[in-house]
Design a protein around this motif. Structure first.
Motif, short mmCIF file in Angstrom:
data_model
loop_
_atom_site.label_atom_id
_atom_site.label_comp_id
_atom_site.label_asym_id
_atom_site.label_seq_id
_atom_site.Cartn_x
_atom_site.Cartn_y
_atom_site.Cartn_z
N ALA A 1 -7.14 -9.66 4.59
CA ALA A 1 -8.35 -10.35 5.03
C ALA A 1 -8.14 -11.00 6.39
N LEU A 2 -6.94 -11.56 6.59
CA LEU A 2 -6.64 -12.19 7.87
C LEU A 2 -6.60 -11.16 8.99
N ASN A 3 -5.96 -10.02 8.72
CA ASN A 3 -5.90 -8.96 9.74
C ASN A 3 -7.29 -8.43 10.07
N ALA B 1 -5.48 -15.69 -7.56
CA ALA B 1 -6.24 -14.80 -6.67
C ALA B 1 -5.56 -14.68 -5.32
N PHE B 2 -4.97 -15.77 -4.86
CA PHE B 2 -4.25 -15.79 -3.59
C PHE B 2 -3.10 -14.79 -3.62
N ALA B 3 -2.36 -14.78 -4.73
CA ALA B 3 -1.22 -13.86 -4.87
C ALA B 3 -1.68 -12.43 -5.08
N ARG B 4 -2.74 -12.24 -5.88
CA ARG B 4 -3.22 -10.88 -6.15
C ARG B 4 -3.71 -10.20 -4.88
N ARG B 5 -4.25 -10.97 -3.96
CA ARG B 5 -4.78 -10.41 -2.72
C ARG B 5 -3.75 -10.47 -1.59
N LYS C 1 1.14 -9.32 -9.69
CA LYS C 1 0.83 -7.89 -9.67
C LYS C 1 1.02 -7.28 -11.07
N ASP C 2 0.02 -6.53 -11.51
CA ASP C 2 0.13 -5.81 -12.78
C ASP C 2 0.61 -4.38 -12.57
N ASP C 3 0.49 -3.86 -11.36
CA ASP C 3 1.02 -2.55 -11.00
C ASP C 3 2.54 -2.67 -10.87
N ASP D 1 0.83 -1.21 0.00
CA ASP D 1 0.00 0.00 0.00
C ASP D 1 0.86 1.26 0.00
N ALA D 2 2.09 1.15 0.51
CA ALA D 2 2.98 2.30 0.56
C ALA D 2 3.34 2.82 -0.83
#
Length: 633
Positions: free
Chosen positions: A558-560, A548-552, A310-312, A250-251
């Motif tokens: 979700a765990l936090n 999907a696991f890697a993208r998220r 990641k596509d970013d 996110d940074a």
């Protein structure tokens, strides 16, 4: 071998080592307090103070080399932080701290210079350079401190500066949220570090490295293990290691130079520094040391897996940073045999990762700030300098023979293999995944067909942005071999971290190295067929569960949310309910009861004589009745 005691020193460049911290700190103060009056020259002042700090670091390094190896730990006394509590604050200039100083000020200065072009049209450029200066000053205090108190002050300063820089574009809700997330997650790690420092003081009655480390072997195993694990919690927060890694991707909401500064030369390296600097404690606590290696190898795999989906472009590089720091933490957990490789990889990573991040910024600068690699393609001809320097950084990070990563990362893998075969093979697997996701990034960005949209007209960045890339790529080529071959860096660091029982010998054709190189090649070839030779769809396909696991981000957020955020929300609601219905209910009920009773009693006071006469008559009758009843008992 334990590090030698340091010598009090006050002459030459080492004697004024505090200037390394003071110069960028003064620059930040002038730019922040001077306000808009400094807009015209603010960026220049930021660059000059960073470069001046680098000059002091170089002079101190040269002076340090002039001493015999056993005398290369020099202390500078400053002042008493809390008189009478053994908290004298000073600086420690030794091979470990000066290595970090050169990296922070050198790469940091290049990022400052690059930012002149990147932030040229930003109205808040002066404030941006003030925050960069503040970041550099805080990081320098962290690594130069000779005790845990000053280290913690620098540690918190880095956290504050990262919050300001990640959320620099506050008008974007995503940037403001990312800054708060980084700040909060790091507070969790900082709390662990703070409790660890309290435990150190309670155990050793001092917070100075020179007094704590020699006494470490006299403490109980339980205490040392607790201290080690608490320090590790702090390291996980700053270095984005599992389970405190969620803030890192996110940074990327901050400006790209911020990403380079945080991910290459400063913030994420703080945790590695803390572990290596506190190495005596970890060596005396085998359980804590084992946990460090497990955290490192788990994070290097997690970061690599995240990077594959990641596509970013910046987030793909952020996953790479998480993975590479994992390699460093793994090496730091091994002990003296891994310390030099951990710090050497940290330094070379500072060069090639800054090169990659600033190269990504150059691409974004040319593509109207577009970050989606699916909208790139065929940029190598439009941006030849950026492509060439980016390619060097890519080859260095995947461990291409004779480039920096080949010597440092493969050295970590070899050391891990000798320490524990399971950890070693997992590190080899991580290298193979690195070959895939980094090749994917390069092929999607610079190769294939043009996928540009709108009015994009890719062009090479100005010289103020490309020259830092050229200098960083030169470090990515030569620095690793210079440090590792002949154990040059391991010998240099020995006064600060000690030497292993047996010095390693560099073997370019070791079995582990050949297997690692083969896996990297397989990953690169697979990426070529998926993203280089084949057409890249404009919209990412849905993919499998693993995608999907890697993208998220491995469902870290979700765990936090499930473990902490939602239970916290329910606890808050429960507390509000009891506060409203319980405490407030009692207080409000009592007030309502008194108010209602007084209101009813007030109605009796009518002001009419007949009412009062009736009241007297009724009262007298009650008294007579009571007297009669009592008299007949």
């Amino acid at each position: 071998m334990e590090p030698a005691e340091f010598i009090t020193h006050s002459g030459g460049a080492i004697g004024v080592a505090w200037l390394m911290i003071a110069l960028p700190l003064v620059g930040a103060a002038v730019l922040l307090l001077g306000g808009r009056r400094t807009d015209r020259f603010g960026h220049l002042l930021g660059v000059v103070t960073a470069l001046a700090s680098f000059v002091v670091a170089v002079l101190a390094f040269v002076q340090l080399l002039g001493f015999a190896p056993g005398e290369r730990r020099r202390g500078i006394a400053l002042y008493d932080f809390i008189p009478g509590m053994a908290t004298k604050v000073g600086l420690l200039v030794d091979p470990l701290s000066i290595s970090f100083c050169l990296l922070i000020t050198g790469v940091g200065s290049l990022i400052h210079i690059y930012s002149i072009g990147y932030m040229a049209h930003d109205p808040g450029r002066r404030r941006f350079f003030a925050y960069l200066n503040l970041f550099v000053a805080a990081m320098l205090l962290l690594v130069l401190a000779d005790n845990y108190v000053a280290l913690f002050v620098g540690w918190e300063g880095v956290g504050l500066a990262s919050y300001l820089l990640i959320g620099f574009w506050q008008h974007k809700p995503s940037a403001a949220t990312a800054a708060k997330k980084a700040f909060i997650v790091n507070r969790v790690g900082d709390f662990g570090l703070l409790i660890g420092i309290f435990t150190i003081f309670a155990t050793f009655h001092s917070l100075k490295f020179a007094e704590v480390f020699p006494a470490a072997h006299g403490a109980s195993q339980g205490t040392l293990t607790a201290i080690g694990l608490l320090l590790l919690v702090g390291a996980c927060g700053k270095s984005a290691q599992l389970p405190l890694q969620s803030w890192l991707l996110d940074a990327m909401e901050g400006p790209t130079p911020v990403s380079a500064l945080i991910h290459a030369a400063t913030m994420v390296t703080a945790g590695v520094y803390l572990i290596v600097r506190s190495g005596v404690i970890f060596q005396a606590a085998e359980t804590a040391q084992l946990v460090v290696t497990i955290v490192g190898v788990a994070t290097l795999l997690a970061g690599a897996i995240i990077g594959t989906a990641k596509d970013d472009i910046k987030k793909a590089l952020a996953g790479s940073t998480m993975s590479q720091i994992g390699y460093m933490v793994l090496a730091a957990g091994i002990g003296p045999a891994g310390y030099a490789f951990a710090i050497a990889h940290l330094i070379t990573h500072g060069f090639f990762k800054a090169d990659l991040f600033l190269g990504a910024g150059s691409v974004m600068h040319a593509m109207n700030d577009e970050v989606n690699m699916r909208k790139y393609g065929a940029l190598r001809k439009a941006m030849p300098v950026t492509f060439a320097t980016f390619l060097i950084g890519y080859l260095a990070i995947i461990g291409f023979p004779l480039l920096s990563g080949y010597f440092t990362k493969d050295g970590i893998i070899e050391t891990a293999m000798e320490h524990n075969a399971i950890l070693g093979w997992l590190a080899v697997l991580g290298a193979g995944i690195t070959g895939f996701y980094m090749s994917r990034l390069v092929f999607m960005t610079f190769f294939g067909a043009k996928r540009w949209e709108g009015d994009a007209h890719p062009h090479e960045s100005p010289a103020v942005m490309t020259w830092p890339l050229i200098i960083l790529s030169a470090g990515a080529i030569f620095l690793g071999g210079f440090l590792i071959v002949g154990n040059r860096f391991m010998t240099f660091l020995s006064p600060a971290v000690g030497l292993p029982e047996h010095l390693p010998e560099f073997n370019p054709v070791s079995l582990t190295g050949l297997v690692t190189l083969a896996l990297v090649a397989v990953g690169a070839v697979f990426a070529w067929f998926r993203y280089g030779a084949a057409e890249v769809p404009a919209v990412a396909p849905r993919g499998s569960f693993l995608t999907a696991f890697a993208r998220r981000d491995l469902y870290g957020d979700a765990l936090n949310e499930a473990l902490f955020m939602r239970p916290g929300q329910w606890l808050t609601r429960l507390a509000v309910f009891f506060d409203n219905r319980g405490i407030d209910g009692v207080v409000n009920g009592l007030a309502a009861g008194i108010g209602g009773s007084s209101g009813r009693l007030r109605r009796i006071q009518t002001g009419f004589v007949r009412s009062y006469a009736l009241s007297i008559f009724v009262g007298a009758a009650l008294l007579v009745g009571a007297w009669f009843v009592v008299g007949n008992l």
